[in-house]
Design a protein around this motif. Structure first.
Motif, PDB file in Angstrom:
ATOM      1  N   PHE A  86       0.798  -1.275   0.099  1.00 21.46           N
ATOM      2  CA  PHE A  86      -0.130   0.081   0.034  1.00 21.46           C
ATOM      3  C   PHE A  86       0.891   1.388   0.072  1.00 21.46           C
ATOM      4  N   LYS A  87       2.108   1.020   0.381  1.00 19.02           N
ATOM      5  CA  LYS A  87       3.124   2.235   0.192  1.00 19.02           C
ATOM      6  C   LYS A  87       3.094   2.819  -1.237  1.00 19.02           C
ATOM      7  N   LEU A  88       2.688   2.017  -2.362  1.00 22.16           N
ATOM      8  CA  LEU A  88       2.640   2.457  -3.554  1.00 22.16           C
ATOM      9  C   LEU A  88       1.464   3.442  -3.870  1.00 22.16           C
ATOM     10  N   LEU A  89       0.305   3.384  -3.102  1.00 18.41           N
ATOM     11  CA  LEU A  89      -0.541   4.446  -3.326  1.00 18.41           C
ATOM     12  C   LEU A  89      -0.227   5.839  -2.766  1.00 18.41           C
ATOM     13  N   PRO A  90      -0.648   6.977  -3.283  1.00 15.29           N
ATOM     14  CA  PRO A  90      -0.510   8.280  -2.707  1.00 15.29           C
ATOM     15  C   PRO A  90      -0.778   8.043  -1.487  1.00 15.29           C
TER      16      PRO A  90
END
Length: 118
Positions: A86-90
């Motif tokens: 979820f770190k990939l999400l803004p």
């Protein structure tokens, strides 16, 4: 690592139970935000005493909201560690979702009459 959590929140306490069972090692010192120690740590790191989020202190670096959750997941056994994707999400999306759940946690999951301690 020091994990500051809402000691009366049922959701937060359930998350702490998962962390205790799924941590890769005994990495976490758990402290309720409402405790004297929790309040002292908030002051030390210049955070508001009435903060409404989980806080992770690691190597004198402070993580809160979704960043704290992701950092915590890095130290959990799989499949929990996979949540770091979820770190990939803004960050704004992650934090908005975090705040939505945080603002409704008592209504959805209830709260304890007294603070959990360790």
């Amino acid at each position: 690592m020091i994990l500051l959590f809402d000691g009366v929140c049922n959701l937060c306490n359930s998350a702490v139970d998962v962390i205790l069972k799924k941590a890769q090692e005994d990495d976490f010192k758990l402290v309720a935000l409402q405790s004297e120690e929790g309040q002292q740590l908030l002051k030390k790191f210049e955070l508001p005493l009435e903060i409404n989020t989980v806080v992770l202190i690691q190597n004198n670096q402070v993580f809160s909201e979704s960043d704290a959750v992701i950092e915590i997941c890095k130290h959990l056994k799989t499949p929990w560690s996979w949540l770091t994707v979820f770190k990939l999400l803004p960050k704004s999306w992650r934090d908005n979702l975090y705040r939505f759940v945080a603002n409704n946690r008592y209504k959805w999951f209830g709260k304890r009459t007294s603070c959990r301690s360790f």
